[in-house]
Design an enzyme around this catalytic site. Structure first.
Site, PDB file in Angstrom:
ATOM      1  N   ASP A   1      -1.614  -0.132  -4.231  1.00  0.00           N
ATOM      2  CA  ASP A   1      -3.036   0.032  -3.929  1.00  0.00           C
ATOM      3  C   ASP A   1      -3.883   0.321  -5.160  1.00  0.00           C
ATOM      4  O   ASP A   1      -5.069   0.573  -5.055  1.00  0.00           O
ATOM      5  CB  ASP A   1      -3.292   1.082  -2.838  1.00  0.00           C
TER       6      ASP A   1
ATOM      7  N   LYS B   1       5.131   8.244  -7.991  1.00  0.00           N
ATOM      8  CA  LYS B   1       5.656   9.180  -6.979  1.00  0.00           C
ATOM      9  C   LYS B   1       7.135   9.508  -7.237  1.00  0.00           C
ATOM     10  O   LYS B   1       7.647  10.540  -6.825  1.00  0.00           O
ATOM     11  CB  LYS B   1       5.524   8.549  -5.584  1.00  0.00           C
TER      12      LYS B   1
ATOM     13  N   LYS C   1       0.842  -1.214   0.000  1.00  0.00           N
ATOM     14  CA  LYS C   1       0.000   0.000   0.000  1.00  0.00           C
ATOM     15  C   LYS C   1       0.871   1.257   0.000  1.00  0.00           C
ATOM     16  O   LYS C   1       1.981   1.230   0.537  1.00  0.00           O
ATOM     17  CB  LYS C   1      -0.841  -0.058   1.279  1.00  0.00           C
TER      18      LYS C   1
ATOM     19  N   LYS D   1       7.453   0.802   1.386  1.00  0.00           N
ATOM     20  CA  LYS D   1       8.102   0.042   0.292  1.00  0.00           C
ATOM     21  C   LYS D   1       9.460   0.626  -0.080  1.00  0.00           C
ATOM     22  O   LYS D   1      10.451  -0.089  -0.158  1.00  0.00           O
ATOM     23  CB  LYS D   1       7.255   0.072  -0.986  1.00  0.00           C
TER      24      LYS D   1
HETATM   25  P1  ADP Z   1       5.995   3.849   0.259  1.00  0.00           P
HETATM   26  O1  ADP Z   1       7.177   3.735  -0.632  1.00  0.00           O
HETATM   27  O2  ADP Z   1       5.345   2.526   0.543  1.00  0.00           O
HETATM   28  O3  ADP Z   1       5.001   4.861  -0.227  1.00  0.00           O
HETATM   29  P2  ADP Z   1       7.880   5.025   2.107  1.00  0.00           P
HETATM   30  O4  ADP Z   1       8.974   4.025   2.097  1.00  0.00           O
HETATM   31  O5  ADP Z   1       8.074   6.285   1.338  1.00  0.00           O
HETATM   32  O6  ADP Z   1       6.491   4.365   1.689  1.00  0.00           O
HETATM   33  O7  ADP Z   1       7.601   5.346   3.645  1.00  0.00           O
HETATM   34  C1  ADP Z   1       6.626   6.271   4.083  1.00  0.00           C
HETATM   35  C2  ADP Z   1       7.111   6.927   5.376  1.00  0.00           C
HETATM   36  O8  ADP Z   1       7.153   5.957   6.421  1.00  0.00           O
HETATM   37  C3  ADP Z   1       8.518   7.516   5.257  1.00  0.00           C
HETATM   38  O9  ADP Z   1       8.561   8.762   5.903  1.00  0.00           O
HETATM   39  C4  ADP Z   1       9.394   6.480   5.971  1.00  0.00           C
HETATM   40  O10 ADP Z   1      10.534   7.070   6.566  1.00  0.00           O
HETATM   41  C5  ADP Z   1       8.429   5.942   7.029  1.00  0.00           C
HETATM   42  N1  ADP Z   1       8.762   4.562   7.442  1.00  0.00           N
HETATM   43  C6  ADP Z   1       8.764   3.455   6.679  1.00  0.00           C
HETATM   44  N2  ADP Z   1       9.121   2.367   7.400  1.00  0.00           N
HETATM   45  C7  ADP Z   1       9.362   2.798   8.662  1.00  0.00           C
HETATM   46  C8  ADP Z   1       9.775   2.157   9.895  1.00  0.00           C
HETATM   47  N3  ADP Z   1      10.005   0.835   9.953  1.00  0.00           N
HETATM   48  N4  ADP Z   1       9.949   2.936  10.998  1.00  0.00           N
HETATM   49  C9  ADP Z   1       9.701   4.271  10.941  1.00  0.00           C
HETATM   50  N5  ADP Z   1       9.309   4.924   9.840  1.00  0.00           N
HETATM   51  C10 ADP Z   1       9.125   4.209   8.704  1.00  0.00           C
HETATM   52 MG    MG Z   2       7.548   4.671  -2.432  1.00  0.00          MG
END
Ligand code: ADP
Ligand code: MG
Length: 291
Positions: free
Chosen positions: A131, A45, A14, A19
């Site tokens: 998603d 993104k 999601k 990710k």
């Molecule tokens: P996605 O790629 O799935 O959209 P992101 O990797 O960009 O998500 O992460 C979204 C936010 O959540 C970021 O600010 C990231 O630093 C934070 N985040 C992800 N995993 C963790 C974790 N294990 N602990 C703390 N923050 C996290």
């Molecule tokens: Mg991402």
């Protein structure tokens, strides 16, 4: 299609679930272990590889293809931490076209430019949005691009819902040569119920959980420096967690075809957890029959 080099792995989940953070830390850990790695951001993104490159922007494949008739690999890639080759597929103009186009265009261009032959990666990681349930989202697992898929989920129902959708797509395409599931990566573990809830969902869908990543301030701190935890805080426990995930993906080649839950089953399962969360959290068993 040209010869495929290295292990090709797709990471789904999601939006906002972690990710890109997880994928970038796995890439960094693999690079640190001496492997040649390519990470391809397949999310419109376009921020998949940011923390591998000190927080800097990278022109996307789709934007560059729109602007230039001839594209060279150096126009659309950058070398990040540990030598990881970073690429962002990019997306269609918002509101027009399909996100899958970016992924297809990026892969076709990389093949045309013979990037896989020349860079000779041990691993290619595709960081894919999870998603959206249009055909575009299934491109990496459907078209023989990735061999194995992993899904990042937290214990939030919407994240579990997205993971279950990926299971449906794998279940549909794996029998005709699509990718199989390597396992679930449980992220943002922070409540006493987070781990048991994800474990139980995995049992229902008959899939393995390959690692548990705590919700940790080290991730936020490293992100503010534009770095992975592996680079910013290599001695931290969190870095160890990411190294273990990378080792698992490297050494354990098992994969399964998940048994996704149908709509009513998923809802029924979620409701059993409505009761159990309180019990696990407080130690008091509550009956919440009104739910
Ligand atoms: P996605 O790629 O799935 O959209 P992101 O990797 O960009 O998500 O992460 C979204 C936010 O959540 C970021 O600010 C990231 O630093 C934070 N985040 C992800 N995993 C963790 C974790 N294990 N602990 C703390 N923050 C996290
Ligand atoms: Mg991402």
């Amino acid at each position: 299609m040209s010869e495929k080099r290295g292990k090709h792995i797709a990471i789904y989940g999601k939006g906002g679930i972690g990710k890109s953070t997880t994928t970038s830390n796995i890439s960094a850990a693999l690079a640190e272990a001496g492997y040649r790695v390519i990470q391809i951001g397949c999310d419109p993104k376009s921020d998949s590889t940011t923390i591998l490159r000190g927080g800097n922007d990278l022109p996307t494949v789709l934007d560059t293809l729109r602007e230039q008739s001839r594209v060279r690999i150096e126009d659309i890639s950058a070398i990040g931490f540990g030598g990881v080759l970073c690429i962002e597929a990019g997306g269609p103009v918002p509101g027009v076209g399909c996100a899958g186009r970016g992924i297809n265009a990026a892969i076709e261009l990389l093949q045309e430019l013979k990037v896989f032959e020349e860079y000779k990666p041990d691993f290619v990681l595709y960081d894919v949005l999870g998603d959206v349930v249009c055909g575009g989202f299934a491109v990496p697992i459907r078209d023989g691009i990735a061999d194995r898929a992993f899904v990042v989920t937290s214990s939030d129902f919407m994240a579990i819902f997205a993971a279950n959708n990926l299971f449906k797509a794998i279940n549909k395409y794996a029998p005709s040569g699509g990718a199989r599931l390597g396992g679930v990566i449980a992220n943002s573990i922070q409540h006493p119920y987070s781990q048991p809830l994800i474990d139980d969902f995995a049992v229902q869908a008959d899939v393995p959980v390959i690692g548990y990543v705590p919700r940790s301030i080290t991730v936020a701190q490293s992100e503010l420096f534009g770095k992975t935890v592996i680079e910013a805080l290599p001695e931290s426990e969190q870095a160890g967690v990411y190294r273990n995930l990378a080792r698992h993906i490297d050494e354990n080649l098992d994969s399964v075809i998940p048994k996704p839950l149908n709509g009513p089953e998923l809802k029924k399962w979620a409701r059993t957890w409505g009761d159990r969360i309180l019990a696990v959290e407080t130690g008091v068993v509550q009956k919440m029959e009104s739910i």
